[in-house]
Design a protein around this motif. Structure first.
Motif, PDB file in Angstrom:
ATOM      1  N   THR A 256       0.781  -1.341  -0.107  1.00  0.00           N
ATOM      2  CA  THR A 256      -0.126   0.013  -0.120  1.00  0.00           C
ATOM      3  C   THR A 256       0.744   1.298  -0.199  1.00  0.00           C
ATOM      4  O   THR A 256       0.592   2.344  -0.725  1.00  0.00           O
ATOM      5  CB  THR A 256      -0.873  -0.066   1.231  1.00  0.00           C
ATOM      6  N   PHE A 257       1.956   1.351   0.863  1.00  0.00           N
ATOM      7  CA  PHE A 257       2.850   2.301   0.914  1.00  0.00           C
ATOM      8  C   PHE A 257       3.246   2.743  -0.544  1.00  0.00           C
ATOM      9  O   PHE A 257       3.545   3.791  -0.929  1.00  0.00           O
ATOM     10  CB  PHE A 257       3.955   2.020   1.852  1.00  0.00           C
ATOM     11  N   SER A 258       3.789   1.666  -1.178  1.00  0.00           N
ATOM     12  CA  SER A 258       4.470   1.957  -2.407  1.00  0.00           C
ATOM     13  C   SER A 258       3.649   2.150  -3.697  1.00  0.00           C
ATOM     14  O   SER A 258       4.100   2.760  -4.543  1.00  0.00           O
ATOM     15  CB  SER A 258       5.354   0.440  -2.781  1.00  0.00           C
ATOM     16  N   VAL A 259       2.406   2.026  -3.468  1.00  0.00           N
ATOM     17  CA  VAL A 259       1.373   2.326  -4.456  1.00  0.00           C
ATOM     18  C   VAL A 259       0.821   3.521  -4.083  1.00  0.00           C
ATOM     19  O   VAL A 259       0.640   4.405  -5.204  1.00  0.00           O
ATOM     20  CB  VAL A 259       0.389   0.988  -4.791  1.00  0.00           C
ATOM     21  N   LEU A 260       0.115   3.758  -3.037  1.00  0.00           N
ATOM     22  CA  LEU A 260      -0.753   4.719  -2.668  1.00  0.00           C
ATOM     23  C   LEU A 260      -0.287   5.904  -1.773  1.00  0.00           C
ATOM     24  O   LEU A 260      -0.588   6.732  -1.435  1.00  0.00           O
ATOM     25  CB  LEU A 260      -2.022   4.073  -1.894  1.00  0.00           C
ATOM     26  N   GLY A 261       1.151   5.359  -0.980  1.00  0.00           N
ATOM     27  CA  GLY A 261       1.832   6.429  -0.242  1.00  0.00           C
ATOM     28  C   GLY A 261       1.618   6.221   1.089  1.00  0.00           C
ATOM     29  O   GLY A 261       1.002   5.305   1.616  1.00  0.00           O
ATOM     30  N   ILE A 262       2.027   7.039   1.960  1.00  0.00           N
ATOM     31  CA  ILE A 262       2.146   6.815   3.513  1.00  0.00           C
ATOM     32  C   ILE A 262       1.036   6.988   4.283  1.00  0.00           C
ATOM     33  O   ILE A 262       0.725   6.188   5.103  1.00  0.00           O
ATOM     34  CB  ILE A 262       3.284   7.717   4.020  1.00  0.00           C
ATOM     35  N   GLU A 263       0.038   7.884   3.825  1.00  0.00           N
ATOM     36  CA  GLU A 263      -1.192   8.096   4.749  1.00  0.00           C
ATOM     37  C   GLU A 263      -2.058   6.803   4.401  1.00  0.00           C
ATOM     38  O   GLU A 263      -2.714   6.503   5.578  1.00  0.00           O
ATOM     39  CB  GLU A 263      -2.023   9.355   3.961  1.00  0.00           C
ATOM     40  N   ALA A 264      -1.820   6.285   3.055  1.00  0.00           N
ATOM     41  CA  ALA A 264      -2.790   4.953   2.798  1.00  0.00           C
ATOM     42  C   ALA A 264      -2.309   3.975   4.024  1.00  0.00           C
ATOM     43  O   ALA A 264      -2.974   2.970   4.383  1.00  0.00           O
ATOM     44  CB  ALA A 264      -2.689   4.418   1.606  1.00  0.00           C
ATOM     45  N   ALA A 265      -0.711   3.805   3.755  1.00  0.00           N
ATOM     46  CA  ALA A 265      -0.362   2.813   4.718  1.00  0.00           C
ATOM     47  C   ALA A 265      -0.721   2.796   6.140  1.00  0.00           C
ATOM     48  O   ALA A 265      -0.974   1.917   7.105  1.00  0.00           O
ATOM     49  CB  ALA A 265       1.201   2.823   4.581  1.00  0.00           C
ATOM     50  N   ARG A 266      -0.710   4.220   6.537  1.00  0.00           N
ATOM     51  CA  ARG A 266      -1.230   4.314   8.013  1.00  0.00           C
ATOM     52  C   ARG A 266      -2.488   3.853   8.140  1.00  0.00           C
ATOM     53  O   ARG A 266      -2.942   3.217   9.207  1.00  0.00           O
ATOM     54  CB  ARG A 266      -1.292   5.657   8.330  1.00  0.00           C
ATOM     55  N   THR A 267      -3.599   4.215   7.213  1.00  0.00           N
ATOM     56  CA  THR A 267      -4.733   3.673   7.273  1.00  0.00           C
ATOM     57  C   THR A 267      -4.903   2.350   7.516  1.00  0.00           C
ATOM     58  O   THR A 267      -5.579   1.777   8.131  1.00  0.00           O
ATOM     59  CB  THR A 267      -5.588   4.219   6.345  1.00  0.00           C
ATOM     60  N   VAL A 268      -4.030   1.595   6.411  1.00  0.00           N
ATOM     61  CA  VAL A 268      -4.029   0.019   6.457  1.00  0.00           C
ATOM     62  C   VAL A 268      -3.488  -0.522   7.857  1.00  0.00           C
ATOM     63  O   VAL A 268      -4.267  -1.210   8.394  1.00  0.00           O
ATOM     64  CB  VAL A 268      -3.258  -0.441   5.574  1.00  0.00           C
ATOM     65  N   ILE A 269      -2.426   0.187   8.193  1.00  0.00           N
ATOM     66  CA  ILE A 269      -2.258  -0.436   9.992  1.00  0.00           C
ATOM     67  C   ILE A 269      -3.244  -0.303  10.701  1.00  0.00           C
ATOM     68  O   ILE A 269      -3.533  -1.067  11.491  1.00  0.00           O
ATOM     69  CB  ILE A 269      -0.931   0.436  10.382  1.00  0.00           C
ATOM     70  N   VAL A 270      -4.090   0.811  10.859  1.00  0.00           N
ATOM     71  CA  VAL A 270      -4.950   1.210  11.550  1.00  0.00           C
ATOM     72  C   VAL A 270      -6.327   0.050  11.641  1.00  0.00           C
ATOM     73  O   VAL A 270      -6.459  -0.759  12.532  1.00  0.00           O
ATOM     74  CB  VAL A 270      -5.588   2.555  11.680  1.00  0.00           C
ATOM     75  N   GLU A 271      -6.457   0.024  10.277  1.00  0.00           N
ATOM     76  CA  GLU A 271      -7.588  -1.030   9.903  1.00  0.00           C
ATOM     77  C   GLU A 271      -7.364  -2.370  10.309  1.00  0.00           C
ATOM     78  O   GLU A 271      -8.128  -3.015  10.894  1.00  0.00           O
ATOM     79  CB  GLU A 271      -8.301  -0.559   8.580  1.00  0.00           C
ATOM     80  N   GLU A 272      -6.141  -2.724   9.946  1.00  0.00           N
ATOM     81  CA  GLU A 272      -5.916  -4.188  10.047  1.00  0.00           C
ATOM     82  C   GLU A 272      -5.639  -4.644  11.587  1.00  0.00           C
ATOM     83  O   GLU A 272      -6.272  -5.562  11.750  1.00  0.00           O
ATOM     84  CB  GLU A 272      -4.608  -4.527   9.401  1.00  0.00           C
ATOM     85  N   ALA A 273      -5.456  -3.796  12.401  1.00  0.00           N
ATOM     86  CA  ALA A 273      -5.041  -3.957  13.792  1.00  0.00           C
ATOM     87  C   ALA A 273      -6.294  -4.073  14.193  1.00  0.00           C
ATOM     88  O   ALA A 273      -6.519  -4.934  15.105  1.00  0.00           O
ATOM     89  CB  ALA A 273      -4.010  -2.926  14.353  1.00  0.00           C
TER      90      ALA A 273
END
Lengths: 394, 600
Positions: A256-273
């Protein structure tokens, strides 16, 4: 006063629902403002420790055991504590990468359309469409026998497969027969042991679909059809014209980070956890996880929690030394002549000074003029010294 | 061809392994091969293993042929009459011992009525699927296995009469119960281990009901009158020892009442029970820190001996005292000689332990609890017959733990008490519950064991009927008298100046890392500092070089060991542990420079 967007939306919705007039709406805003101010965190609140405790306590209830879902059609995804550790440690690749692919409304309405797309994205290897792959010792080649039904199932033709094989093994000598492809590697590579190794390579030849998508499963969520996958390839999936780019997601943080950027990666971390915890029946305030995800991503790259991540990047020498391998940190600090401002919690606990949190964050400095006595800074210091000296003697 | 291994070594091949195994078994039975021989076939490796070596756990099983055990009623009668012996059963091939490997080739039935022609063996008794410890639990077949495990663990902690030669023993920290009883409800194992000769618990009358919340969370309410009559009364023994050591250079310790001039002399009060030989008199009632054996030792270093010359002055007081928080009566004094031939004294202190608030008790089903309240007999509930329970157990302990055996034991105990019989509760072969109910009914009770009960405080009849019966209870070795501890100020460690740890050293209660985190989370910065002030010091620091300076008390002057006497010195407050860290860094050749500036 400005509210966050979600609160603003809620207020507006409330206005619509209850048909408030302008005056009433303004009263509502005032009330909301009051409540909002009340709910905000007070300066000096130890949000980090509270977040850590709020996540750590339910963490003790998580079982180490991975929960396996029974049933052939469901896919297994790492859950529970192992997955949580994976997220927080910022592991490069999840043990079970998975995607949720939402489709544009024109394709999301029927199962057959979703199934069609699903079949077109699943990563088909040569072995998936063959009845057998043999090593012919006499002719020193690998023989691939295609399975008619399987070839048809994945919507490819014999000719297409032949071309894909040719493209993949440009140096090899390829002979084709009826539903058979013979692949003989370059002369110098022909040797019995190598031939068997070659067979494995042949088996894994990519034929069609998107690489990395190992399994697909069309599912009905609400009244739209979407596709769940095992394996992940966000970049290529998003490039498909049938895919709803806004809702499609992967559980791979780094991808997600490499495709959509750091903010998206942050969201993935929150939602996955949050997902993991919810699946185990544990409710945690999402703001704790947001704080954690912020800490992991605020440098613009993803850092895990631990020696090689956040904890190892603290500015204070003493704080780093108090967390795993103290010697290395102390020696390095000595080598580079580092200094420690003793500005955070751990260091102050170490030297037994009030910590800069809660009541300790308040610092009052009273000008001596204001107290009606004229004293220089120097004199005040001397007095304090004398007092301490006296205390020491006692 | 099947490989044949003898004690793990390959010895050859055989064409017909079945015949080979039959032959080995037959020869074992006839005595041509040692009786310890076992033979097994591994079908994965196609090999036969014959074992005669040591270290294999083997167990006896009845041989079954065609779905019938070879042991007949005739054998049993002959066994009972003493005409037949166990060894003969083995020799006759009715019983054989299997090791773990041979067991793998066998189909062993647990109950006789489940035998099929495929079975090769039958357990001697279904109850042997559990070991001796688990078999101490009555009605074990009715509770969860986890509760049985807990139950047998707690039986190990019970107080009892563990040895017959108690008066001459000197075990550390053991207790014996004063009036141990034989259980009414018992299992086969109680006979096998001869439990009657060293019983450990008592049969108590138990009522399962709440009592004003004083028995919630596994606590029990206990009858004061029962305690006064000696229920679960115990005595703890603790031996102290003292040896008259010999030192190089011909010096020796001396067991005697120390002279007043001696270094470290306590006070006359501490030595009051010592007799002329310097040893305490039997039956002395001691207090904490009383001297048991007075002893004087020569100075630790020879140099100090020369310094002071005068005889006794240089000697040290090294008496043996009662550890703090302990007390009791001197039970016996033993005078002997140690291995090195030194004079050796052992003094046994005894202390009566009457059950008190917080002492731990348990039934045999993993149902443990501490005393939550001691109630005068007149306030205890009583049944229509006037029976007053000894212990009131909370009903909340039953449903979630599902210890049905606990409840059946109470009915069994009640039946046993009424009929004067012991009830067999061996797992899987116990007296059935229905039979117990019938017997209980015949004794004039309701068959479910419940009774009409009156509240002792108001005299009113309770609305619910209460389950009352008799149960075997243990007193466990965990007693508050051995554990209660608190401290405000007290001794500190020499190195860190932090409080010592543990009750024996009058230690502090640790406020650990996670507790610290709670203070941080509450933002209680100053409270946190105060809690960690135990090793607070004020240290002089050189403003010049940033290292710790020295304060010279004689000159009333500070000086820096690096920068000299004229260096500017200031005082800072810090934890002694951090000062130690600074010292340690210096020892690692790291220069920890303190940049000191005024706080505000």
């Amino acid at each position: 006063m400005e509210f966050p967007k979600s609160v603003e939306d809620q207020l507006k919705a409330l206005k619509e629902d209850m048909k408030l007039n302008k005056q009433q709406y303004e009263n509502l805003l005032k009330l909301a403002e009051k409540q909002y101010a009340k709910a905000r965190v007070v300066p000096g609140e130890a949000v980090g420790v509270i977040a850590a405790q709020s996540l750590g306590e339910p963490g003790t209830q998580l079982t180490m055991r991975t929960k396996w879902l029974a049933g052939a059609r469901e896919m297994t995804v790492t859950q529970g504590l192992p997955r949580l550790i994976e997220i927080f440690d910022a592991k490069r690749e999840p043990t079970t990468p998975a995607m949720e692919i939402y489709l544009k409304s024109s394709h999301a309405t029927s199962e057959s359309k979703a199934e069609e797309i699903a079949l077109s994205i699943v990563d088909v290897k040569l072995e998936d469409i063959t009845s057998e792959i043999n090593v012919d010792l006499a002719k020193m080649r690998v023989e691939v026998y295609l399975d008619k039904n399987k070839v048809k199932h994945y919507g490819v033709t014999e000719k297409y497969v032949q071309n894909m094989v040719k493209e993949n093994f440009k140096t090899a000598k390829i002979t084709t027969g009826d539903m058979m492809i013979g692949i003989r590697p370059k002369e110098e590579e022909v040797d019995l042991r190598k031939l068997y190794g070659f067979r494995v390579k042949v088996k894994e030849t990519h034929i069609t679909g998107i690489e990395g998508i190992k399994q697909v499963l069309p599912v009905k969520v609400g009244d739209v059809w979407m596709i769940k996958t095992a394996g992940s390839n966000l970049r290529e999936v998003l490039a498909m014209k049938e895919v709803d780019i806004e809702n499609t997601k992967t559980n791979d943080v780094f991808e997600t980070f490499s495709v959509l950027g750091i903010e998206a990666a942050r969201t993935v971390i929150v939602e996955e956890a949050l997902d993991v915890l919810r699946n185990q029946g544990i409710e945690v305030d999402p703001r704790h996880l947001m704080l954690l995800a912020d800490a992991m991503t605020n440098t613009g790259s993803i850092r895990g929690i631990g020696r090689y991540g956040i904890s190892g990047a603290k500015s204070s020498v003493l704080a780093r030394a108090s967390f795993e391998v103290p010697l290395r940190h102390l020696f390095n600090a000595a080598m580079y002549g580092e200094s420690d401002e003793i500005s955070s919690v751990i260091e102050n606990v170490m030297i037994n000074q009030p910590i800069p949190v809660g009541t300790g964050i308040v610092k009052l400095k009273i000008e001596s003029e204001a107290m009606g006595k004229k004293k220089t800074e120097e004199a005040k210091e001397e007095k304090a010294e004398k007092k301490e000296k006296k205390e020491k003697k006692d | 061809m099947t490989g044949v291994f003898l004690n793990g070594k390959y010895i050859g091949e055989h064409q017909n392994y079945k015949a080979l195994m039959e032959q080995v078994k037959e020869m074992r039975m006839k005595g041509a091969l040692p009786i310890e021989t076992n033979v097994s076939y591994n079908d994965k490796e196609d090999s036969v293993a014959i074992s005669t070596d040591k270290g294999r756990a083997r167990r006896p099983l009845l041989i079954v042929k065609n779905g019938k055990p070879l042991l007949t009623d005739e054998h049993i009668t002959r066994l009972q009459n003493g005409e037949l012996k166990w060894d003969e059963l083995v020799k006759e091939g009715i019983v054989e011992y299997l090791d773990a490997d041979e067991e793998e080739n066998s189909l062993i039935g647990v109950f006789e009525d489940e035998l099929t022609p495929a079975h090769t063996h039958l357990e001697l008794s279904p109850t042997v699927i559990m070991g001796p410890q688990a078999n101490m639990v009555p009605y074990a077949g009715h509770s969860l296995s986890f509760r049985i495990t807990l139950g047998s663990k707690m039986i190990k902690q019970s107080l009892g009469m563990y040895a017959a030669n108690l008066p001459i023993r000197a075990d550390t920290d053991v207790s014996i119960i004063h009036y141990p009883q034989v259980p009414i409800v018992k299992t086969l194992m109680y006979d096998l281990v001869k439990f009657e000769s060293h019983p450990a618990g008592q049969n108590i009358t138990i009522a399962i009901m709440p009592y004003s919340g004083y028995n919630m969370e596994d606590a029990v309410v206990i009858n004061r009158a029962s305690i006064d009559r000696g229920l679960f009364r115990a005595t703890t023994f603790r031996p102290y020892k003292c040896e008259e050591l010999k030192y190089p250079g011909g010096q020796t310790d001396l067991i005697a009442i120390p002279d007043k001039e001696i270094k470290g002399y306590r006070n006359e009060h501490a030595y009051r029970y010592l007799e002329e030989d310097g040893i305490i008199a039997p039956e002395s009632v001691t207090e904490p820190n009383d001297v048991i054996v007075g002893k004087v030792s020569p100075p630790r270093f020879l140099a100090s001996l020369e310094e002071f010359r005068v005889g006794t002055e240089a000697q040290r007081e090294t008496s043996t005292t009662i550890t703090n928080a302990e007390e009791g009566v001197v039970d016996s004094v033993m005078l002997s000689e140690s291995e090195e031939g030194n004079k050796f004294v052992k003094v046994k202190i005894r202390d009566q332990r009457i059950p008190e608030l917080g002492d731990k008790f348990a039934s045999r089903h993993g149902q443990k609890g501490v005393i939550g309240l001691i109630v005068p007999e007149e306030d205890m509930p009583f049944t229509a017959n006037g029976i007053v329970p000894d212990i009131i157990f909370s009903p909340h302990g039953i449903p979630s733990r599902m210890t049905v055996g606990h409840l059946i034991e109470i009915i069994g105990g009640k039946v046993g008490a009424m009929t004067g019989k012991t009830i067999d509760a061996t797992a899987f072969q116990e007296v059935p519950e229905m039979e117990l109910r019938k017997m209980l009914f015949e004794s004039g009770f309701k068959e479910d064991g419940s009774e009409t009960v009156f509240d002792g405080r108001t005299g009113e009849e309770l609305k619910a009927r209460i389950f009352v019966g008799s149960q075997y209870y243990y007193r466990l070795k965990h007693m508050v008298a051995n554990k209660m501890h608190a401290r405000s100020r007290g001794p500190v460690q020499l190195l860190t100046r932090q409080p010592t740890e543990g009750r024996a050293k009058e230690g502090g209660l640790r406020l650990g890392e996670m507790e610290k985190d709670c203070f941080v989370a509450h933002g209680a910065a100053l409270l946190l500092k105060e809690r960690f002030d135990s090793d607070r010091t004020i240290q002089p620091v050189c403003k010049n070089c940033g290292l710790l300076a020295v304060y010279n008390q004689f000159k009333n002057k500070e000086m820096c060991p690096v920068c000299g006497e004229s260096a500017p010195v200031t005082y800072i407050e810090l934890s002694y542990a951090f000062k130690l860290l600074l010292d340690e860094l210096k020892s690692m050749c790291i220069y920890p420079k303190l940049n000191v500036k005024p706080k505000y």
